[in-house]
Every structure is written in structure tokens, then in C-alpha cells.
Scaffold this active site. Structure first.
Site, PDB file in Angstrom:
ATOM      1  N   TYR A 117       0.843  -1.190   0.000  1.00 38.59           N
ATOM      2  CA  TYR A 117       0.000   0.000   0.000  1.00 38.59           C
ATOM      3  C   TYR A 117       0.876   1.237   0.000  1.00 38.59           C
ATOM      4  O   TYR A 117       1.883   1.302   0.694  1.00 38.59           O
ATOM      5  CB  TYR A 117      -0.905   0.007   1.232  1.00 38.59           C
ATOM      6  CG  TYR A 117      -1.689   1.291   1.367  1.00 38.59           C
ATOM      7  CD1 TYR A 117      -2.898   1.447   0.710  1.00 38.59           C
ATOM      8  CD2 TYR A 117      -1.198   2.354   2.109  1.00 38.59           C
ATOM      9  CE1 TYR A 117      -3.603   2.632   0.800  1.00 38.59           C
ATOM     10  CE2 TYR A 117      -1.894   3.537   2.204  1.00 38.59           C
ATOM     11  CZ  TYR A 117      -3.105   3.683   1.550  1.00 38.59           C
ATOM     12  OH  TYR A 117      -3.788   4.854   1.641  1.00 38.59           O
ATOM     13  N   TRP A 119       1.323   5.432  -2.240  1.00 41.46           N
ATOM     14  CA  TRP A 119       1.016   6.212  -3.443  1.00 41.46           C
ATOM     15  C   TRP A 119       1.906   5.812  -4.616  1.00 41.46           C
ATOM     16  O   TRP A 119       1.513   5.934  -5.761  1.00 41.46           O
ATOM     17  CB  TRP A 119       1.161   7.695  -3.139  1.00 41.46           C
ATOM     18  CG  TRP A 119       0.000   8.252  -2.398  1.00 41.46           C
ATOM     19  CD1 TRP A 119      -0.520   7.787  -1.213  1.00 41.46           C
ATOM     20  CD2 TRP A 119      -0.808   9.361  -2.772  1.00 41.46           C
ATOM     21  NE1 TRP A 119      -1.587   8.560  -0.828  1.00 41.46           N
ATOM     22  CE2 TRP A 119      -1.785   9.533  -1.765  1.00 41.46           C
ATOM     23  CE3 TRP A 119      -0.804  10.245  -3.843  1.00 41.46           C
ATOM     24  CZ2 TRP A 119      -2.743  10.544  -1.818  1.00 41.46           C
ATOM     25  CZ3 TRP A 119      -1.747  11.249  -3.883  1.00 41.46           C
ATOM     26  CH2 TRP A 119      -2.720  11.397  -2.889  1.00 41.46           C
TER      27      TRP A 119
END
Length: 781
Positions: A117, A119
């Protein structure tokens, strides 16, 4: 920037904080420039110039010494403590392939956690989680994660009560141009912070948000900032500041609703036609079930907002066209579903859903795009790297990683389902940094030592890389080719390589391709395409989808040779969800079971969750300044997003480093709290509770509520291991302090903002910050 003799070239690139033009000489990054059509390019972009810092970059494949020498029999608590050994690519790939095959053979694919997980890259092809998920799904599957750390509670709740997912709702948010032209009042819960308006997933091509907010203020729209932080709204909107006690917004919303109902100011016609479940909610508001009306006086004891101000505000809301932005930060707390639900119901009582300039902005102020792109919503999906279906159905809520590692086989509740934590034997993490975004990092660090193997693809020496067994050095955005298409922004762009890979770094696609070759599915993974072929394939597929909706893109060669451009002029304006719903709720029902706004949800009520019943309620908190824990830890810690970086990305870059105080993350503190503790501005302090401690540099300001302190997230975790300071991060990562508990059994989101601490001056010699220096590395050849 220092000048460099040699050929100077310019390439376009895209980041989550904006689009840039990068000057280079094929070896070095010479300059980072904003586009002329971006009125307010983010200064975070200047950190790209530091992206090849040899102190932080990983130059070779690395294996933890204990793992290299002893394999699965090594001491797993050595992660983050032992030196690394530089090895060849073949050696590292062989070790990783052997570990993956071993776990699959002995434990099954469920024992692999690939819920990476973060960006990651703004590029469409080199999006690291997509690459990882594609690889693991072709390998036979893995345990995945669900939702996001940013907004998990809202992501689960909103489909139940409004019938659309969070991201559809923020594309259909009330445009700020409508607020300017038709609105009268903007009631902000957690604000519309300028620092957050730098960023959106995939990057904003033009930062227009500041000018749009200014236009609203110039048009006479009044702003109210309900937040412990004055800085949650920019100074130029001249907002009224109501410094509410943290984590009590739901109580204030309930009291506003109580006043509207008690004084007959609610819109009964709207409630009748467009909502269900008002009556049980009304009975709760008026205290008919528990004997406690949720009045302004009741709320004043909880929120510290005077009852008279609450009543006056409710009356103002009833007569003014109102827009209610609600930041994601409110739902990252214990019972975080409640303020999102309560704000939805407040707007329903006002009867203003679907009116120009009115509505609730779920996430407005958390990202640049939300509410700032108007009605030109892209009507098609851009092509992306296909990931395939996961053959394994094991999944956990994204923020329950530590629970999973600590409690294999344990049953838990999640959004009406009973699930079970798998027994994880191998973690493969790529494109994120859990030792930044997870809570209670000391607890995570202990749990992280349980699996037999941890593999990480990483560009730099984050704490996650340091806590791995096998580390593959990965390229950065400027060291590879990619393209950028954005669901939430109309700009698209090529992303041409500027500089060669650092050291021996490889693209994630190449890394996974070599692993797939060793594991017997390279053709399935690559489909016979290299990077260039994938980029052309994704562009041509996107071009066809766009053309089907009247959006004409250039041919690939023209696109690839150019710079960013906006497709907004070719995108037709759409009627927004709540506009259509208000116009004709029978022809345009919401996606809820009733087709209406669900003030009371029979579905949620049927789950039987005491921590998230069938309508908005106030629930006492485990950790807030109104509870008994505050006697020991009297300060409420807000760990919000930073202004000088995106989460922990490029913390080593100049923009982030320039904000540090004596090399530590800044801590905002009210002068009266500092005076009570004998603390001066610029000093380093120890911030602590029973979960851990960190060092931070003090910034004194009256723009924060007394009794509240603030440290931005993202300082690279730098723990001290000696017995004198157990659990101490010397760099200032606030997640050593935050609780690792779910928001409720419904959403199971993170509860970082439910955090109490105490602070004292640091009187010992300052320990060095080692976060930006490499770990000990052994070169055996």
C-alpha cells in the site's frame, strides 16, 4: 542549482503533487520547472533534484546478513538491526524465488501477504502495486488488503448511506464555481488546507484551487473553520475559527441537527421525499430513548463550543445556501464513521442536497481535485496494467496488518462479514512504506519479525527496506519511461526518462519479470511486451476509449514527443449525482437499498455493531481530552499531512529538510502549553505515551487550540534500540504514538487522530538522526 557543462535536455514528468519539466544532461538532474499553465506549482517538486542522493539510494541488491547466512532459521528480530550484504542480482532473485516457492508449497498462497500500500509512482505502467499484484496473481494469489489508510471508514460507510463509492462522490462534489456564484456559507469540518491542495492521485496538472477559494471569498461567501488548527483554512478567506475539541465533531453536528428539529427549521418535505430513517434518528436526537437530548448544551460539555454559538450557527445554516466540506482526517479516528454520517444527515435536514453551491464535500480539502474541476468528469476509464483476478479470497482491512501478523486464525468483523486472519509466512512489499503510515510502529516492528521472509522493492533506505530480508533496488520515475493518465484531473502527459538507473537499480517490471521467469510464468506476466510495447499498448487502448466519447488524442509518436496537455475542453459537462437525484429521485435513485439518502440504515443496523449502530450517534472515546486517560496524557496529538512532502516520499529532499528543527520533525504547540512545561521555541522535546516516544523540534504558535499539539506524518522512522529509550524515534515520526485500533467493526479504518500524549524537554545529548544514512553494508566480493 549549480551549472553543468554539456548538452542540456528537457523532459516532462508527473508526480502526485503536480506536473513538471525536468532539465538534465543525461546523467544529472539540472533543474525542475513548473509548467507555465500551472498558476501555483508545488514547491515539493524541487525535491526531485535530490532523488539520486547516494546516501539514501539503494545501489545494489541486498540481503540481511542473518538471512543470507541462515535463511529461514535466522533470528527474525534482526530485521532493522543487522547489516546487509550486497549480492548479485542472480543471487537475490534466486533467494526470493526460492522463498516464494517454499511458502506456496508448504503453506499455500494465502500465506503470502502482498497488500502493498502506498502512493508509489504517478505513472500508469510503472505503478508498483499494480505490478506486484499482477505478479502475485499470476503466481497463484496472495492475501490482499482492502480500502485505504486515507479514508477507509468513509469508503465503507458511504455506499451504505449514499449509494456511491467515495471516489465517485468526490468527482461529483459541488463545484467551487457554484459556491462562488450561488453559495453563502462554507462550513468546514477539518478545513480546506492549502498544504493538501498541492496533491491528488496522479497529480494536478494545474493548481487552480487557491484562486478558486479566493474567488469565493471575494464574492462574499463566508467561511467557518471548525478545527483545532486555524491553518486548516488559508488566511485569505478570512474565516471564523471555532477551535473545537479534537474528535468531537460528530457531537457538534448532532447538536446542530437537534436545534434544527427543536425549532422546526428542518426541511420536512425534503426528508419525506429524499430520505429514509428520519424518525429513529429524531427520537435519538430528542433523547426519547436514552433520556438525553443531543442539545447544544449537551454538546458544549463535549466539544467546548458554547451552546449559544451552536444554536446561532444552526439558525444561520437554515437560512443560507451552505456547502459543508468534511476532511478525511475526521474519519481517521475512533468511531470515524460518525462525523461523515452526521454531516450527511445535517445536510439532509437542511434540504439542500442537489442545489447549486450546496452539499457535502466528502474529502474536500484533502486533495486538490475535489470540487475544483467542475462538472467536466472524464466519462471513460483510462487503460492501466491489467492485474487479473486474485485466485485467493483472503483479504484484510488495509490498516489491520499488525493484528493479522499477531493473531493468525483469529476471527474479526468487517462491514457485515466475519473474516479470519491468515497465517502469513512471507511479506512482499513494493511501492509503499508501512513504517510511515501504519500506527503504533513499535508494535508493528515486533509483529514484522514473525513471518519467515520479507521481500521489498525500494528506491531508498526507508525503514521498510531496512526491515527486509531481501531488498531489490528499484528505479525512480526519472529513471524510466512511463505515461500519465488521471481519473481525477484532465491533464495527460508522457513521462520520458531523464537519467540512467542509479547504481544497479532495475524497474519493478524487470524485477518481477525475472522472478516470473524463475517461477515458470514469465510469458503470462509479460505477455511478450517490454516497457516500450506496454506504453504504446496502454496509450492506444486509452486513445480508443477516449475516441468513443468524442475525446480525440494524438497518435502515439506525437504524444510521446510532446509535453502535458489538458483534455478538459473536449469533455462535456455532466449533471452531478445529487442534482439528478433532486430533479427526479424516481428516475435517478441513489444506489442505496431504498434509493434514497439513508439517515437510518437498516443494513448497518442489522450488523449489530455497538460501535457503529444504524444511524449517527455520539460514542464516548477511549482516547480524548474529555476522558480519564487525559489525566496522564493531557495533550491531544494531531498527526496530519505535511506541507513539504507527500506522506514520507522524499523526506530526504531539500523542501522537507528545510522544515526540520535541529534535524527533527517540527511540533506545533500553543505558548501556554509550552510555558506550563518550561519549553522554549526551537528546543527539542520528548513526546511520549505508553506506546512509544519521539523527539521533535518545537514551533510555538497561537494558531492551535491549547491542549492540542501537531506533528505531521512522514518523518522517516529512526528508532533507538537501547534500553534507556525504548520505543524512541529520534527523528519525529508521530506514529510511534498513535493507537492501532479500528475505527469500528464496520470500517476497520485507522484511528491515528485518537491520540493523547505528554511532552517534556529533552535534556540529554541529542542522538544523531540516521534515517538518511545507509545501514551497515558488507561487500564480500
Amino acid at each position: 542549482m549549480t551549472t553543468h557543462q554539456g548538452p542540456r535536455r528537457r523532459v516532462p514528468t508527473v508526480t502526485h503533487w503536480g506536473n513538471y519539466l525536468v532539465d538534465h544532461d543525461d546523467e544529472k538532474i539540472l533543474d525542475v520547472l513548473g509548467y507555465p499553465d500551472d498558476p501555483h506549482p508545488s514547491p515539493i517538486g524541487q525535491a526531485l533534484a535530490d532523488s539520486r542522493d547516494p546516501r539514501t539510494r539503494i545501489a545494489h541488491p541486498m540481503v540481511r546478513k542473518g538471512y543470507l547466512d541462515q535463511g529461514w532459521q535466522s533470528k527474525r528480530t534482526g530485521r532493522g538491526r543487522e547489516p546487509f550484504v550486497a549480492v548479485s542480482w542472480d543471487k537475490a532473485l534466486d533467494l526470493a524465488a526460492e522463498a516464494l516457492a517454499r511458502v506456496k508449497r508448504d503453506h499455500g498462497n494465502e500465506a503470502i501477504y502482498g497488500g502493498s500500500y502506498g502512493w508509489a509512482s504517478a505513472g500508469r505502467f510503472h505503478h508498483t502495486q499494480s505490478q506486484l499484484h499482477r505478479f502475485l496473481r499470476h503466481f497463484g494469489g496472495y492475501t490482499d488488503s482492502d480500502r485505504t489508510y486515507s479514508a477507509a471508514a468513509a469508503e465503507v460507510l458511504l455506499p451504505h448511506i449514499l449509494g456511491s463509492d467515495l471516489y465517485t462522490l468526490f468527482l461529483h462534489t459541488t463545484p467551487w464555481s457554484d459556491v462562488r456564484d450561488h453559495g453563502e456559507l462554507v462550513l468546514c469540518f477539518s478545513g480546506v488546507s492549502p498544504k493538501n491542495l498541492q496533491v491528488v492521485m496522479g497529480g494536478p496538472g494545474a493548481h487552480t484551487a487557491p484562486d478558486q477559494l479566493r474567488d469565493c471569498a471575494k464574492a462574499g461567501v463566508r467561511f467557518i473553520n471548525i478545527s483545532p488548527l486555524r491553518s486548516d483554512l488559508p488566511e485569505y478567506v478570512e474565516a471564523e475559527w471555532i477551535p473545537i475539541r479534537p474528535c468531537t465533531d460528530a457531537a457538534l453536528m448532532l447538536a446542530l441537527c437537534h436545534t434544527l428539529v427543536e425549532e422546526g427549521l428542518h426541511d420536512t418535505a425534503f426528508l419525506e421525499r429524499y430520505t429514509v430513517g428520519f424518525e429513529p434518528y429524531r427520537a435519538y436526537l430528542m433523547g426519547e430513548r436514552d433520556g438525553q437530548p443531543k442539545s447544544a448544551e449537551w454538546a458544549a460539555e463535549i466539544t467546548t463550543v458554547p451552546a449559544g454559538r451552536t444554536r446561532a450557527l444552526a439558525r444561520e445554516l437554515a437560512v443560507k445556501r451552505t456547502f459543508i466540506p468534511i476532511g478525511w482526517s475526521l474519519q481517521r479516528a475512533e468511531h470515524g464513521e460518525q462525523p461523515f454520517w452526521a454531516s450527511t444527515v445535517l445536510m439532509a435536514l437542511l434540504g439542500q442536497y442537489g442545489l447549486p453551491g450546496a452539499g457535502v464535500g466528502h474529502g474536500v480539502g484533502s486533495l486538490h481535485t475535489t470540487g475544483f474541476v467542475g462538472r467536466r468528469i472524464i466519462p471513460f476509464r483510462w487503460a492501466s496494467l491489467p492485474q487479473g483476478e486474485n485466485p485467493v479470497d483472503a483479504v484484510i482491512p488495509v490498516a489491520r496488518v499488525t493484528d493479522m501478523l499477531e493473531n493468525p486464525g483469529q476471527e474479526f468483523d468487517y462491514d457485515g462479514r466475519k473474516l479470519r486472519y491468515p497465517d502469513i509466512q512471507l511479506i512482499y512489499w513494493a511501492g509503499g512504506n508501512p513504517f510511515h503510515h501504519h500506527q503504533d510502529l513499535n508494535r508493528l516492528r515486533a509483529a514484522w519479525a514473525k513471518p519467515g521472509c520479507v521481500i521489498v522493492n525500494e528506491q531508498v533506505w526507508t525503514a521498510t527496506a531496512r526491515h527486509a530480508d531481501i531488498v531489490f533496488p528499484a528505479t525512480t520515475t526519472l529513471e524510466r519511461n512511463d505515461l500519465a493518465f488521471n481519473t481525477f484531473d484532465p491533464y495527460i502527459s508522457p513521462m520520458r526518462r531523464a537519467v540512467p538507473p542509479f547504481g544497479q537499480a532495475r524497474d519493478d517490471y524487470a524485477i518481477f519479470g525475472e522472478l516470473a521467469r524463475r517461477l515458470g510464468f514469465v510469458e503470462e506476466f509479460t505477455e511478450g511486451r517490454d516497457e516500450a510495447a506496454w506504453l504504446r499498448h496502454l496509450f492506444e487502448e486509452s486513445r480508443a476509449r477516449a475516441a468513443a466519447h468524442g475525446v480525440l488524442l494524438p497518435d502515439f509518436e506525437t504524444f510521446w514527443a510532446g509535453e502535458h496537455f489538458s483534455i478538459a475542453p473536449a469533455v462535456a459537462e455532466q449533471e452531478l449525482i445529487f442534482e439528478a437525484f433532486r430533479r427526479d429521485p424516481d428516475r435517478h435513485p441513489l444506489g442505496t437499498p431504498s434509493g434514497k439518502i439513508e439517515i437510518h440504515s437498516e443494513t448497518i443496523a442489522s450488523f449489530g455493531y455497538a460501535d457503529c449502530p444504524g444511524h449517527p450517534v455520539w460514542l464516548d472515546k477511549t482516547e480524548w481530552t474529555g476522558g480519564p486517560r487525559a489525566e496522564r496524557y493531557p495533550l491531544h496529538l494531531i498527526s496530519n499531512q505535511p506541507a513539504s512532502r507527500l506522506h514520507s516520499q522524499l523526506d530526504f529532499g531539500a523542501p522537507s529538510r528545510a522544515t526540520k528543527i535541529q534535524g527533527r520533525e517540527p511540533l506545533a504547540m500553543h505558548p501556554q502549553d509550552a510555558e506550563a512545561r518550561g519549553i522554549q521555541a526551537g528546543e527539542v522535546v520528548r513526546v511520549y505515551n505508553d506506546r512509544g516516544a519521539c523527539l521533535a523540534g518545537v514551533h510555538l504558535t497561537e494558531n492551535i487550540r491549547p491542549g492540542v499539539v501537531q506533528i505531521a506524518t512522514g518523518a522517516w522512522f529512526d528508532p533507538v534500540d537501547d534500553d534507556r529509550s525504548p520505543g524512541l524515534c529520534v527523528h519525529g515520526n508521530p506514529n510511534v504514538l498513535t493507537p492501532d485500533i479500528g475505527t469500528s467493526r464496520l470500517g476497520q479504518g485507522p484511528s491515528a487522530h485518537s491520540c493523547l500524549v505528554e511532552i517534556e524537554a529533552w535534556t540529554q545529548p541529542l542522538p544523531p538522526v540516521r534515517a538518511f544514512s545507509p545501514p551497515e553494508i558488507i561487500f564480500r566480493d
